[in-house]
Write a protein that holds these residues in place. Structure first.
Motif, PDB file in Angstrom:
ATOM      1  N   GLN A   2       0.849  -1.188  -0.014  1.00  0.00           N
ATOM      2  CA  GLN A   2      -0.137  -0.005   0.062  1.00  0.00           C
ATOM      3  C   GLN A   2       0.972   1.256  -0.001  1.00  0.00           C
ATOM      4  N   LYS A   3       1.993   1.190   0.598  1.00  0.00           N
ATOM      5  CA  LYS A   3       2.967   2.475   0.481  1.00  0.00           C
ATOM      6  C   LYS A   3       3.174   2.734  -1.139  1.00  0.00           C
ATOM      7  N   LYS A   4       3.644   1.896  -1.690  1.00  0.00           N
ATOM      8  CA  LYS A   4       4.106   1.967  -3.104  1.00  0.00           C
ATOM      9  C   LYS A   4       2.672   2.299  -3.912  1.00  0.00           C
ATOM     10  N   HIS A   5       1.512   1.614  -3.510  1.00  0.00           N
ATOM     11  CA  HIS A   5       0.319   2.030  -4.198  1.00  0.00           C
ATOM     12  C   HIS A   5      -0.139   3.543  -4.142  1.00  0.00           C
ATOM     13  N   TYR A   6      -0.214   3.859  -2.818  1.00  0.00           N
ATOM     14  CA  TYR A   6      -0.603   5.199  -2.544  1.00  0.00           C
ATOM     15  C   TYR A   6       0.189   6.221  -3.110  1.00  0.00           C
ATOM     16  N   MET A   7       1.685   5.883  -2.996  1.00  0.00           N
ATOM     17  CA  MET A   7       2.407   7.121  -3.540  1.00  0.00           C
ATOM     18  C   MET A   7       2.361   7.335  -5.165  1.00  0.00           C
TER      19      MET A   7
END
Length: 428
Positions: free
Chosen positions: A254-259
């Motif tokens: 989710q860190k990668k996705h939301y960024m």
């Protein structure tokens, strides 16, 4: 009238070759008119869509976390995911339909029984062929072309579904962390059907993609980074929001996705000062300050508009030339048929028929020959395409009327100027 129709029928069958040539030529002509109509309608529709956006600016958003350490430190904070999710929601709400997320991100597909073709793989059009690879002991995976878009993007680009169902609002909110509904480009129709499941890995997380529908051919999206992106070979994914992560792997994903999804674009006619001020308000509301307007560009649509205009002009020229050729050749064929039937005309005149009755006979034959192929083509269009049917009926009917009028004038002129007495005397 019954006698006239009986004579027309006999005339059509008496000179079968000429009648067949007339009918075939008109059938081909109406088919070409229908194809030109479909192409013109498509160009007009695409041109209208592009024109509505052509005056807008494209403001690209970007995070300011340029250093790897700064990115790692910020995304590891406990409040990061909540703030990023809030920022994404506020961008969609406060900028309304102006916030467009369109991201060209490959996705790793693990096909089962379906053979994967190179044309579906990422960078295929650029001449680069990605090799299959393995992950976590599974494979072979194929890096396939995919785009992710938010709900505003689907509305802004007016994306339609040819087969199946379009995305609904709940499709953008993921609830199980495992499945994602997708739309496939038209070239996938031979591989999958509605409800098919594709095993995939997106940003190092396994998902099952559920096929919800297929896009029409030549569906196009664009922004300042991608002037023309046709989705015929793409997997189209709705930009997802996810429930709170329950595992370290979910948190990392989710860190990668939301960024990614907070780095979208704003399509607006507002000036940069207005956009920057509005973005500052959204940043304060979201408690997410590491983002800014990277730059402003005109949407790359002037070339597309010029292309549509040139294409429409050439279609008009082609249609006009075909129309003139068809009108002239039909007239010549009918005049030749009349010349071949001079003896029959003389017999009718000797038996008491008048010139006006002969003219009416040939005009009736002309109308039947012109109208019959047009009706056949309209019925076929209704069964096979059925797009803007009323407008097509008007176009074909207009073609019938003008062809009939143009072809009728030489017939009337021929009857008015031929010396029938000379031919009658020869028969005597």
């Amino acid at each position: 009238m019954r006698i006239i129709l009986s004579e027309v029928k006999e005339s059509l069958f008496r000179k079968k070759v000429v009648s067949a040539l007339l009918l075939i030529q008109l059938l081909i002509f109406y088919c070409v008119v229908s194809l030109l109509f479909v192409q013109s309608s498509t160009l007009h529709e695409q041109s209208s869509e592009v024109s509505s956006l052509s005056e807008m600016n494209d403001y690209q958003l970007s995070d300011t976390l340029l250093e790897d350490e700064a990115m790692k430190d910020y995304t590891n904070r406990p409040e990061f995911l909540e703030n990023a999710n809030t920022l994404y929601r506020n961008l969609n709400e406060h900028f309304e339909d102006q916030y467009i997320y369109l991201f060209n991100q490959s996705i790793a597909i693990l096909p089962e029984e379906v053979e994967w073709e190179p044309k579906f793989m990422y960078a295929y059009e650029e001449g680069r062929l990605s090799k299959p690879f393995s992950m976590f002991g599974n494979g072979p995976y194929y890096a396939s072309k995919a785009v992710q878009m938010n709900s505003h993007a689907f509305k802004k680009y007016k994306i339609e579904v040819e087969i199946g169902q379009p995305f609904e609002q709940e499709d953008f909110n993921n609830t199980d962390n495992h499945t994602i509904p997708v739309l496939l480009g038209t070239e996938y129709k031979s591989k999958y059907k509605i409800g098919s499941l594709l095993k995939a890995n997106y940003l190092m997380k396994d998902f099952e993609l559920v096929v919800k529908g297929f896009l029409p051919s030549n569906t196009m999206v664009f922004n300042s980074q991608f002037p023309e992106m046709f989705l015929d070979r793409y997997i189209v994914m709705p930009a997802q929001t996810f429930p709170a992560p329950t595992t370290p792997d979910d948190f990392s994903f989710q860190k990668k996705h939301y960024m990614q999804i907070v780095n979208g674009h704003i399509f607006s006619m507002d000036d940069e000062y207005t956009i920057v001020n509005k973005l500052e308000e959204v940043k304060q509301l979201s408690d997410f300050h590491e983002t800014e307007v990277l730059g402003t560009h005109k949407l790359p649509l002037k070339f597309l508009l010029a292309t549509y205009q040139i294409s429409t002009k050439w279609l008009s020229i082609v249609a006009s030339v075909l129309y003139v050729i068809c009108a002239v050749s039909i007239t010549l064929l009918i005049l030749e048929k009349m010349r071949q039937q001079l003896k029959n005309m003389m017999i009718h005149l000797i038996c008491g028929a008048t010139i006006n009755q002969l003219i009416f006979f040939y005009l009736t034959e002309l109308i039947i020959v012109v109208v019959l192929p047009g009706v056949i083509v309209m019925l076929a269009y209704k069964l096979l395409i059925d797009n803007s049917m009323l407008l097509l009926i008007l176009v074909i009917t207009g073609s019938m009327l003008t062809l009939t009028l143009i072809s009728a004038l030489p017939i009337i002129w021929w009857f008015k100027h031929i010396d029938f007495n000379k031919y009658i005397k020869r028969m005597e």
